[in-house]
Write a protein that holds these residues in place. Structure first.
Motif, PDB file in Angstrom:
ATOM      1  N   VAL A 147       0.837  -1.197   0.000  1.00  0.00           N
ATOM      2  CA  VAL A 147       0.000   0.000   0.000  1.00  0.00           C
ATOM      3  C   VAL A 147       0.872   1.247   0.000  1.00  0.00           C
ATOM      4  O   VAL A 147       0.613   2.212  -0.736  1.00  0.00           O
ATOM      5  N   PHE A 148       1.911   1.245   0.816  1.00  0.00           N
ATOM      6  CA  PHE A 148       2.822   2.388   0.863  1.00  0.00           C
ATOM      7  C   PHE A 148       3.493   2.609  -0.498  1.00  0.00           C
ATOM      8  O   PHE A 148       3.597   3.743  -0.977  1.00  0.00           O
ATOM      9  N   ILE A 149       3.913   1.527  -1.126  1.00  0.00           N
ATOM     10  CA  ILE A 149       4.605   1.635  -2.411  1.00  0.00           C
ATOM     11  C   ILE A 149       3.676   2.125  -3.508  1.00  0.00           C
ATOM     12  O   ILE A 149       3.990   3.093  -4.217  1.00  0.00           O
ATOM     13  N   PHE A 150       2.512   1.475  -3.647  1.00  0.00           N
ATOM     14  CA  PHE A 150       1.657   1.766  -4.803  1.00  0.00           C
ATOM     15  C   PHE A 150       0.692   2.919  -4.582  1.00  0.00           C
ATOM     16  O   PHE A 150       0.423   3.686  -5.509  1.00  0.00           O
ATOM     17  N   PHE A 151       0.163   3.084  -3.361  1.00  0.00           N
ATOM     18  CA  PHE A 151      -0.767   4.178  -3.107  1.00  0.00           C
ATOM     19  C   PHE A 151      -0.074   5.406  -2.549  1.00  0.00           C
ATOM     20  O   PHE A 151      -0.719   6.410  -2.279  1.00  0.00           O
ATOM     21  N   GLY A 152       1.237   5.320  -2.385  1.00  0.00           N
ATOM     22  CA  GLY A 152       2.021   6.466  -1.958  1.00  0.00           C
ATOM     23  C   GLY A 152       3.055   6.825  -3.002  1.00  0.00           C
ATOM     24  O   GLY A 152       2.881   7.759  -3.783  1.00  0.00           O
ATOM     25  N   LEU A 153       4.130   6.047  -3.054  1.00  0.00           N
ATOM     26  CA  LEU A 153       5.246   6.356  -3.939  1.00  0.00           C
ATOM     27  C   LEU A 153       4.870   6.315  -5.412  1.00  0.00           C
ATOM     28  O   LEU A 153       5.081   7.287  -6.154  1.00  0.00           O
ATOM     29  N   VAL A 154       4.333   5.189  -5.865  1.00  0.00           N
ATOM     30  CA  VAL A 154       4.048   5.027  -7.293  1.00  0.00           C
ATOM     31  C   VAL A 154       3.013   6.026  -7.786  1.00  0.00           C
ATOM     32  O   VAL A 154       3.207   6.693  -8.816  1.00  0.00           O
ATOM     33  N   ALA A 155       1.906   6.152  -7.056  1.00  0.00           N
ATOM     34  CA  ALA A 155       0.825   7.038  -7.502  1.00  0.00           C
ATOM     35  C   ALA A 155       1.260   8.496  -7.529  1.00  0.00           C
ATOM     36  O   ALA A 155       0.973   9.232  -8.484  1.00  0.00           O
ATOM     37  N   THR A 156       1.967   8.935  -6.497  1.00  0.00           N
ATOM     38  CA  THR A 156       2.368  10.346  -6.413  1.00  0.00           C
ATOM     39  C   THR A 156       3.509  10.662  -7.373  1.00  0.00           C
ATOM     40  O   THR A 156       3.421  11.600  -8.174  1.00  0.00           O
ATOM     41  N   LEU A 157       4.576   9.878  -7.304  1.00  0.00           N
ATOM     42  CA  LEU A 157       5.733  10.132  -8.159  1.00  0.00           C
ATOM     43  C   LEU A 157       5.393   9.912  -9.625  1.00  0.00           C
ATOM     44  O   LEU A 157       5.853  10.658 -10.503  1.00  0.00           O
ATOM     45  N   GLY A 158       4.560   8.907  -9.902  1.00  0.00           N
ATOM     46  CA  GLY A 158       4.144   8.658 -11.279  1.00  0.00           C
ATOM     47  C   GLY A 158       3.351   9.812 -11.852  1.00  0.00           C
ATOM     48  O   GLY A 158       3.524  10.194 -13.015  1.00  0.00           O
ATOM     49  N   THR A 159       2.482  10.393 -11.023  1.00  0.00           N
ATOM     50  CA  THR A 159       1.704  11.551 -11.468  1.00  0.00           C
ATOM     51  C   THR A 159       2.620  12.725 -11.804  1.00  0.00           C
ATOM     52  O   THR A 159       2.441  13.398 -12.831  1.00  0.00           O
TER      53      THR A 159
END
Length: 294
Positions: A147-159
């Motif tokens: 959850v931390f990786i995908f709903f935090g790092l990936v979603a924010t940095l990817g955006t």
């Protein structure tokens, strides 16, 4: 046959603010670089919301067929309650995943960041694997990490990357904060479910920590998530606006630490979502005020 209202309840709309928050955060970080773009932001938001709804249906299906929801304390589960068949719920999950993939493909093509296509495939696999498959990682206490990786790092940095093409301090701070808020939401959910999860062998992090320490972990996640934006205050004092959300965060922590009735933790899912959403919206406002007012 489940009613439309039951399908909406099964989608667990109270979790959607948590899905929207990292997209707003990533867009705010892109605007800090004077590079925010509307169309990529909308596509990223569609991906996030569809994945979240898909995850909710997938969890409903997987927990239902495993019997995890037989003694559930909380909102309606379509499969566990018998309101819909397992096959119908599984199909709904994959429809959402498919639509998220279409929006994601459009986002990748528009941004030219082709490597993000692989990240998108991994995100869908992670969404299903949380409670699905032969060895769901959510049953092994690894859900919080993903959850931390995908709903935090990936979603924010990817955006941010799809709009600005690069990252900045704002994007990293917000990625970690939104990831921690998402973990807090999951922790509150799993604290509520500790008795039932122990019975069926679902070893979430909350179960592994035990009730008292899980509540402390929830408080720590909220606290660190709220404190991190201070790192960006030196180059934008308006970021202090995010601390208008402090009373809500303090209230959530007090409720989780003191609540003796597990049903009393149900509103924390919605409250954690609005804390994350409020922080990211206020951060976006802070960026705009700083750029246009000074």
């Amino acid at each position: 046959m489940a009613t439309p209202a039951q399908w909406v309840e099964g989608a667990r709309l109270r979790t959607l603010p948590m899905a929207a928050a990292p997209v707003i955060a990533g867009t705010a970080a892109a605007q800090a670089l004077h590079a925010a773009q509307l169309v990529p932001a909308v596509l990223a938001l569609l991906v996030a919301l569809l994945l979240q709804i898909g995850v909710n249906y997938a969890n409903d299906y997987s927990d239902g067929v495993r019997g995890t929801d037989d003694e559930r304390v909380g909102p309606l589960r379509l499969t566990g309650s018998g309101a819909a068949t397992a096959r119908q719920v599984k199909r709904a999950a994959f429809v959402c995943f498919g639509l998220a993939a279409v929006a994601g493909a459009a986002l990748v093509a528009l941004s030219g960041q082709w490597w993000l296509g692989v990240v998108g495939v991994l995100a869908i696999a992670a969404a299903w694997g949380y409670t699905g498959g032969k060895k769901p990682y959510g049953y092994m206490g690894l859900g919080d990490i993903f959850v931390f990786i995908f709903f935090g790092l990936v979603a924010t940095l990817g955006t941010t990357i799809t709009q600005a093409g690069r990252l900045n301090l704002d994007s990293w701070v917000l990625a970690i904060s939104t990831g921690l808020f998402a973990c807090a939401l999951l922790m509150a959910n799993n604290i509520r479910d500790i008795p039932g999860d122990e019975v069926v062998g679902k070893r979430t992090l909350a179960v592994r920590l035990g009730d008292p320490r899980a509540r402390l972990a929830f408080t720590a996640e909220l606290f660190v998530g709220m404190v991190l934006p201070l790192l960006t205050v030196p180059h934008n004092p308006w970021v202090l606006l995010v601390y208008a959300m402090s009373p809500l965060a303090v209230g959530a922590a007090i409720t989780v630490l003191k609540s003796t009735e597990r049903r009393g933790l149900i509103p924390m899912l919605k409250q954690c979502g609005f804390i994350s959403l409020g922080v990211t919206v206020l951060y976006a406002v802070a960026v705009l005020v700083f750029q246009y007012v000074g």
